[in-house]
Design a protein around this motif. Sequence first.
Motif, PDB file in Angstrom:
ATOM      1  N   GLY A 208     -74.983  30.328 -46.573  1.00 24.95           N
ATOM      2  CA  GLY A 208     -74.689  30.592 -47.976  1.00 24.95           C
ATOM      3  C   GLY A 208     -75.954  30.692 -48.799  1.00 24.95           C
ATOM      4  O   GLY A 208     -76.901  29.927 -48.593  1.00 24.95           O
ATOM      5  N   GLY A 209     -75.968  31.671 -49.717  1.00 24.66           N
ATOM      6  CA  GLY A 209     -77.146  31.863 -50.558  1.00 24.66           C
ATOM      7  C   GLY A 209     -76.804  32.045 -52.023  1.00 24.66           C
ATOM      8  O   GLY A 209     -77.550  32.687 -52.757  1.00 24.66           O
ATOM      9  N   ALA A 228     -83.990  29.568 -43.168  1.00 24.05           N
ATOM     10  CA  ALA A 228     -83.338  30.856 -42.964  1.00 24.05           C
ATOM     11  C   ALA A 228     -81.947  30.778 -43.578  1.00 24.05           C
ATOM     12  O   ALA A 228     -81.262  29.754 -43.453  1.00 24.05           O
ATOM     13  CB  ALA A 228     -83.237  31.191 -41.474  1.00 24.05           C
ATOM     14  N   VAL A 229     -81.547  31.845 -44.269  1.00 26.42           N
ATOM     15  CA  VAL A 229     -80.282  31.862 -45.007  1.00 26.42           C
ATOM     16  C   VAL A 229     -79.330  32.848 -44.349  1.00 26.42           C
ATOM     17  O   VAL A 229     -79.702  33.989 -44.049  1.00 26.42           O
ATOM     18  CB  VAL A 229     -80.516  32.255 -46.477  1.00 26.42           C
ATOM     19  CG1 VAL A 229     -79.200  32.270 -47.248  1.00 26.42           C
ATOM     20  CG2 VAL A 229     -81.505  31.298 -47.139  1.00 26.42           C
ATOM     21  N   LEU A 230     -78.097  32.413 -44.130  1.00 23.46           N
ATOM     22  CA  LEU A 230     -77.065  33.269 -43.554  1.00 23.46           C
ATOM     23  C   LEU A 230     -76.029  33.592 -44.619  1.00 23.46           C
ATOM     24  O   LEU A 230     -75.530  32.701 -45.297  1.00 23.46           O
ATOM     25  CB  LEU A 230     -76.387  32.572 -42.359  1.00 23.46           C
ATOM     26  CG  LEU A 230     -77.322  31.973 -41.295  1.00 23.46           C
ATOM     27  CD1 LEU A 230     -76.498  31.417 -40.145  1.00 23.46           C
ATOM     28  CD2 LEU A 230     -78.320  33.008 -40.800  1.00 23.46           C
ATOM     29  N   GLU A 231     -75.708  34.872 -44.758  1.00 23.15           N
ATOM     30  CA  GLU A 231     -74.781  35.301 -45.806  1.00 23.15           C
ATOM     31  C   GLU A 231     -73.711  36.250 -45.254  1.00 23.15           C
ATOM     32  O   GLU A 231     -73.759  36.668 -44.105  1.00 23.15           O
ATOM     33  CB  GLU A 231     -75.540  36.000 -46.945  1.00 23.15           C
ATOM     34  CG  GLU A 231     -75.675  35.165 -48.212  1.00 23.15           C
ATOM     35  CD  GLU A 231     -74.334  34.810 -48.854  1.00 23.15           C
ATOM     36  OE1 GLU A 231     -73.305  35.406 -48.487  1.00 23.15           O
ATOM     37  OE2 GLU A 231     -74.319  33.932 -49.727  1.00 23.15           O
ATOM     38  N   VAL A 286     -83.232  36.251 -45.290  1.00 18.81           N
ATOM     39  CA  VAL A 286     -81.786  36.233 -45.523  1.00 18.81           C
ATOM     40  C   VAL A 286     -81.144  37.196 -44.539  1.00 18.81           C
ATOM     41  O   VAL A 286     -81.535  38.366 -44.458  1.00 18.81           O
ATOM     42  CB  VAL A 286     -81.440  36.637 -46.963  1.00 18.81           C
ATOM     43  CG1 VAL A 286     -79.939  36.584 -47.188  1.00 18.81           C
ATOM     44  CG2 VAL A 286     -82.157  35.735 -47.970  1.00 18.81           C
ATOM     45  N   LEU A 287     -80.163  36.732 -43.780  1.00 20.21           N
ATOM     46  CA  LEU A 287     -79.513  37.530 -42.744  1.00 20.21           C
ATOM     47  C   LEU A 287     -78.028  37.675 -43.043  1.00 20.21           C
ATOM     48  O   LEU A 287     -77.410  36.762 -43.583  1.00 20.21           O
ATOM     49  CB  LEU A 287     -79.668  36.882 -41.363  1.00 20.21           C
ATOM     50  CG  LEU A 287     -81.042  36.798 -40.713  1.00 20.21           C
ATOM     51  CD1 LEU A 287     -81.966  35.834 -41.446  1.00 20.21           C
ATOM     52  CD2 LEU A 287     -80.898  36.365 -39.267  1.00 20.21           C
ATOM     53  N   LYS A 288     -77.456  38.811 -42.657  1.00 24.36           N
ATOM     54  CA  LYS A 288     -76.003  38.967 -42.701  1.00 24.36           C
ATOM     55  C   LYS A 288     -75.427  38.337 -41.439  1.00 24.36           C
ATOM     56  O   LYS A 288     -75.557  38.880 -40.345  1.00 24.36           O
ATOM     57  CB  LYS A 288     -75.617  40.442 -42.761  1.00 24.36           C
ATOM     58  CG  LYS A 288     -75.857  41.116 -44.098  1.00 24.36           C
ATOM     59  CD  LYS A 288     -75.379  42.562 -44.059  1.00 24.36           C
ATOM     60  CE  LYS A 288     -75.609  43.265 -45.385  1.00 24.36           C
ATOM     61  NZ  LYS A 288     -75.190  44.698 -45.329  1.00 24.36           N
ATOM     62  N   ASP A 305     -74.329  23.620 -44.605  1.00 21.67           N
ATOM     63  CA  ASP A 305     -73.264  24.518 -45.034  1.00 21.67           C
ATOM     64  C   ASP A 305     -73.185  24.449 -46.546  1.00 21.67           C
ATOM     65  O   ASP A 305     -72.693  23.481 -47.117  1.00 21.67           O
ATOM     66  CB  ASP A 305     -71.928  24.125 -44.412  1.00 21.67           C
ATOM     67  CG  ASP A 305     -70.843  25.170 -44.659  1.00 21.67           C
ATOM     68  OD1 ASP A 305     -70.768  25.672 -45.802  1.00 21.67           O
ATOM     69  OD2 ASP A 305     -70.082  25.485 -43.729  1.00 21.67           O
ATOM     70  N   ALA A 306     -73.708  25.503 -47.195  1.00 23.20           N
ATOM     71  CA  ALA A 306     -73.729  25.577 -48.658  1.00 23.20           C
ATOM     72  C   ALA A 306     -72.900  26.755 -49.149  1.00 23.20           C
ATOM     73  O   ALA A 306     -73.168  27.333 -50.199  1.00 23.20           O
ATOM     74  CB  ALA A 306     -75.172  25.706 -49.149  1.00 23.20           C
TER      75      ALA A 306
END
Length: 479
Positions: A208-209, A228-231, A286-288, A305-306
């Motif tokens: 989550g970002g 690292a951010v997962l979106e 930031v990754l999909k 987990d945000a």
Amino acid sequence: MKKIHVILVGAGTSRRFGNNKLLYPYKGKPMYQHVLEIAAHMDETEFQEFTIGEKIVVTQYEEIMESAQQAGFRCLRNSEPELGISYSIRMGIEAIEESAMCEVQDAILFAVCDQPELTEEVLYGLIRSYEVSLKRIACVADGERLGNPVIFESAYWEELKSLCEEQGGKMVLKRHREDVELYQVKDGKKLRDIDCLWDLKPLVVVRGGGDLATGTIHKLYEEGYRVAVLETEHPACIRRQVSFCEAIYEGKMEVEGVTAVYIEEAEGDALYKAVEKAWARGEIPVLKDPFGHVIKAFQPEIVVDAILAKKNLGTRRDMAPLTIGLGPGFTAGQDVDIVIETMRGEHLGKIYRTGSAIPNTGIPGVIAGYSKERVIHAPASGKFQPRKRIGDMVKTDEVLGVIIPEEQQKEVPVFASMTGLLRGMIKEGYLVKKGLKIMDIEPRMDEKELCFLISDKAKCIGESVYQVIKDYENSKTGR
């Protein structure tokens, strides 16, 4: 019998690290001491063709000189570290050449003092590899990646002395690849040198970002962590000006001086290399990846987990040694290790090591006396088109945008629910569903800058996440 002399180089200014990395504590002792102690105890009886000759440390730091002298090293003070590592290399070689111990066909093992995971096994393995080889250079390697330490026979010392500024021994090595013996090290982490503070910090993957997640991401970045951010494919963020997930749409997103960048590479080595390049540039990748598939490949030490979905969308406790869930939907000790309270009020930021956060009430927190009035939901399904911009002053019942139904029916206006500043608004063209939160109004009209700053709520949550991670790190080191 031929000799292998040892030169440890530790004179750098640590510009990228921010302070003196060689004196920075690593696993209970200054970083430089790890390599120094291994080199100090090298036993020449382990080798058949060589004895250990001079042991020299080149440094500008008094503490390292004192420690090295006690360990039996000869110390050379580098009073001009700004000349780069080449100057330290030249100082060391010249000292060896002037030594009574130096003979033709001797060799020098060069090592650096910022490789705290280097082991005795690697050093001995490199020397034995050189010993049985007919080649005159030996270098540790992790696959195709060449590392340190490196051994150079005397035939290459003059070439090494001709290096300039930050040119290191790799320049000479690459010119003479046909004369290089590679000693492959299975665990590449043993060859890792420390350049930045985050090289010492565990990797944190944040799912989550959005704006509240960004408070945590920003805090961890500022504290030196690799993040690292997962979106999702299409983030439905409202406070877009302060959300790193906006990088998915814009390519880059800067929030309060920190930049996140969208990584488009699909998978495998190309993906991780692109992520590493972002870290090297000081950016947050930031990754999909809405399902967290890369977590297994990245093997982070910490997963946060945000997503703030009010329920768990797939985070499991076995994803990392430390898992943290923000808000309701998680149970500490079951699906995650720790839960952080996200509801405004006296418990905001509370750390739960057992149990769950306060259940979602569906009622927004109170700001300046306003609660439900602050939030606007989509009155219909369709494509959103704005009529205002974030930061604009708006009045009750003013049209802020329209929703164009997919069936090309008459557009549906979106009205302001109160007077204030437009604090957040979903992205133009976003395909919304009826009832989705699409806008947020700030009642404090004299504080427009708040529309473009991480909220106090997000910062409070971020501080709690950081405290949990700091406690976790301290527990590993016994502090």
